[in-house]
Scaffold this motif. Structure first.
Motif, PDB file in Angstrom:
ATOM      1  N   SER A 157       9.025 -33.627 -88.051  1.00  0.00           N
ATOM      2  CA  SER A 157       8.598 -34.159 -89.354  1.00  0.00           C
ATOM      3  C   SER A 157       7.752 -33.126 -90.092  1.00  0.00           C
ATOM      4  O   SER A 157       7.240 -32.176 -89.494  1.00  0.00           O
ATOM      5  N   GLY A 158       7.597 -33.334 -91.364  1.00  0.00           N
ATOM      6  CA  GLY A 158       6.750 -32.456 -92.172  1.00  0.00           C
ATOM      7  C   GLY A 158       5.324 -32.407 -91.671  1.00  0.00           C
ATOM      8  O   GLY A 158       4.678 -31.357 -91.673  1.00  0.00           O
ATOM      9  N   GLU A 159       4.810 -33.546 -91.220  1.00  0.00           N
ATOM     10  CA  GLU A 159       3.444 -33.598 -90.700  1.00  0.00           C
ATOM     11  C   GLU A 159       3.305 -32.738 -89.455  1.00  0.00           C
ATOM     12  O   GLU A 159       2.339 -31.987 -89.294  1.00  0.00           O
ATOM     13  N   PHE A 198       1.072 -29.233 -88.997  1.00  0.00           N
ATOM     14  CA  PHE A 198       0.115 -29.090 -87.903  1.00  0.00           C
ATOM     15  C   PHE A 198       0.413 -27.825 -87.100  1.00  0.00           C
ATOM     16  O   PHE A 198      -0.491 -27.036 -86.795  1.00  0.00           O
ATOM     17  N   VAL A 199       1.679 -27.601 -86.775  1.00  0.00           N
ATOM     18  CA  VAL A 199       2.066 -26.434 -85.980  1.00  0.00           C
ATOM     19  C   VAL A 199       1.755 -25.144 -86.735  1.00  0.00           C
ATOM     20  O   VAL A 199       1.273 -24.174 -86.144  1.00  0.00           O
ATOM     21  N   HIS A 255      14.944 -26.099 -89.639  1.00  0.00           N
ATOM     22  CA  HIS A 255      14.011 -25.058 -90.076  1.00  0.00           C
ATOM     23  C   HIS A 255      14.134 -23.856 -89.153  1.00  0.00           C
ATOM     24  O   HIS A 255      14.464 -23.995 -87.980  1.00  0.00           O
ATOM     25  N   VAL A 256      13.832 -22.702 -89.702  1.00  0.00           N
ATOM     26  CA  VAL A 256      13.683 -21.485 -88.920  1.00  0.00           C
ATOM     27  C   VAL A 256      12.235 -21.059 -89.074  1.00  0.00           C
ATOM     28  O   VAL A 256      11.721 -20.944 -90.188  1.00  0.00           O
ATOM     29  N   LEU A 257      11.594 -20.833 -87.955  1.00  0.00           N
ATOM     30  CA  LEU A 257      10.195 -20.448 -87.914  1.00  0.00           C
ATOM     31  C   LEU A 257      10.121 -18.979 -87.503  1.00  0.00           C
ATOM     32  O   LEU A 257      10.664 -18.590 -86.466  1.00  0.00           O
ATOM     33  N   LEU A 258       9.486 -18.158 -88.329  1.00  0.00           N
ATOM     34  CA  LEU A 258       9.269 -16.744 -88.032  1.00  0.00           C
ATOM     35  C   LEU A 258       7.779 -16.545 -87.786  1.00  0.00           C
ATOM     36  O   LEU A 258       6.954 -16.939 -88.620  1.00  0.00           O
ATOM     37  N   VAL A 259       7.431 -15.943 -86.659  1.00  0.00           N
ATOM     38  CA  VAL A 259       6.032 -15.802 -86.269  1.00  0.00           C
ATOM     39  C   VAL A 259       5.758 -14.358 -85.861  1.00  0.00           C
ATOM     40  O   VAL A 259       6.361 -13.854 -84.913  1.00  0.00           O
ATOM     41  N   ASP A 260       4.850 -13.682 -86.574  1.00  0.00           N
ATOM     42  CA  ASP A 260       4.350 -12.365 -86.164  1.00  0.00           C
ATOM     43  C   ASP A 260       3.191 -12.596 -85.214  1.00  0.00           C
ATOM     44  O   ASP A 260       2.225 -13.286 -85.566  1.00  0.00           O
ATOM     45  N   LEU A 278       2.839 -23.613 -77.499  1.00  0.00           N
ATOM     46  CA  LEU A 278       2.683 -24.487 -78.671  1.00  0.00           C
ATOM     47  C   LEU A 278       4.052 -24.894 -79.212  1.00  0.00           C
ATOM     48  O   LEU A 278       4.284 -26.072 -79.516  1.00  0.00           O
ATOM     49  N   LEU A 279       4.979 -23.949 -79.307  1.00  0.00           N
ATOM     50  CA  LEU A 279       6.300 -24.240 -79.859  1.00  0.00           C
ATOM     51  C   LEU A 279       7.066 -25.252 -79.006  1.00  0.00           C
ATOM     52  O   LEU A 279       7.659 -26.192 -79.532  1.00  0.00           O
ATOM     53  N   VAL A 280       7.032 -25.069 -77.689  1.00  0.00           N
ATOM     54  CA  VAL A 280       7.751 -26.012 -76.834  1.00  0.00           C
ATOM     55  C   VAL A 280       7.014 -27.345 -76.766  1.00  0.00           C
ATOM     56  O   VAL A 280       7.640 -28.402 -76.796  1.00  0.00           O
ATOM     57  N   GLY A 281       5.692 -27.302 -76.707  1.00  0.00           N
ATOM     58  CA  GLY A 281       4.922 -28.543 -76.588  1.00  0.00           C
ATOM     59  C   GLY A 281       4.968 -29.412 -77.826  1.00  0.00           C
ATOM     60  O   GLY A 281       5.148 -30.630 -77.732  1.00  0.00           O
ATOM     61  N   GLU A 282       4.837 -28.822 -78.982  1.00  0.00           N
ATOM     62  CA  GLU A 282       4.764 -29.596 -80.230  1.00  0.00           C
ATOM     63  C   GLU A 282       6.118 -29.790 -80.901  1.00  0.00           C
ATOM     64  O   GLU A 282       6.346 -30.801 -81.556  1.00  0.00           O
ATOM     65  N   LEU A 283       7.008 -28.814 -80.764  1.00  0.00           N
ATOM     66  CA  LEU A 283       8.292 -28.883 -81.466  1.00  0.00           C
ATOM     67  C   LEU A 283       9.467 -29.173 -80.538  1.00  0.00           C
ATOM     68  O   LEU A 283      10.567 -29.447 -81.004  1.00  0.00           O
ATOM     69  N   GLY A 284       9.261 -29.047 -79.250  1.00  0.00           N
ATOM     70  CA  GLY A 284      10.331 -29.332 -78.308  1.00  0.00           C
ATOM     71  C   GLY A 284      11.466 -28.334 -78.343  1.00  0.00           C
ATOM     72  O   GLY A 284      12.586 -28.663 -77.951  1.00  0.00           O
TER      73      GLY A 284
END
Length: 175
Positions: free
Chosen positions: A17-19, A23-24, A50-55, A67-73
């Motif tokens: 969700s957007g929320e 948060f992430v 969505h595609v998330l790009l993280v430096d 964090l990515l696996v825990g919050e976004l699965g």
């Protein structure tokens, strides 16, 4: 500062969700991300995603991954090979002397950046959070108007301790 260059992680997110995404994004910065971009996509079978790009520094990758696996699965992510070309950024802390239409001068702390390429000035930027804080005090001054005036006043030369800006704004605008 990390001895290794930051790495770029790409994670595909198809069920958040957007929320949760908001948060992430905040949490990624807290656990060490240097920059984060979230892109809306259309995936297989026309599904939104969505595609998330993280430096991130390699030393912080494990915390980001947790964090990515825990919050976004997510089931995994990609580490992209890339080279980041960075401009020279000079940072300043100045005192803004803001003169409004009523003639009064108001003083505020303000952080500035000057961006140079090959030693040549390219652009000046004021910290957005500082501009928002200033316009919260002067409710009739739009952030965009203040930003434009401040960045024009900075110009190509090194700023001193004080930056003077005059805005001919009415005491209160009503629509």
């Amino acid at each position: 500062m990390s001895a290794q260059a930051p790495i770029l992680l790409l994670a595909q997110v198809d069920d958040a969700s957007g929320e949760v995404l908001g948060f992430v994004l905040d949490e990624l910065t807290r656990v060490g991300a240097k920059n984060v971009q979230l892109l809306s996509t259309i995936g297989k079978k026309g599904r939104p995603g969505h595609v998330l790009l993280v430096d991130v520094d390699p030393a912080d990758e494990e915390d980001v991954a947790a964090l990515l696996v825990g919050e976004l699965g997510i089931w995994g992510y990609r580490v992209l090979e890339s080279t980041h070309k960075h401009f020279e950024i000079r940072r300043y802390q100045v005192r803004l002397e803001l003169q409004l239409g009523d003639g009064a001068i108001h003083q505020h702390p303000l952080r500035l950046k000057r961006i140079l390429a090959g030693g040549v000035f390219v652009r000046a930027k004021a910290e957005y959070d500082d501009l928002v804080a200033i316009t919260a005090v002067h409710e009739h001054v739009p952030v965009a108007v203040l930003k434009s005036a401040v960045e024009t006043a900075i110009g190509a030369s090194e700023p001193g301790d004080v930056l003077r800006v005059a805005l001919a704004v009415p005491a209160k605008t009503t629509f």
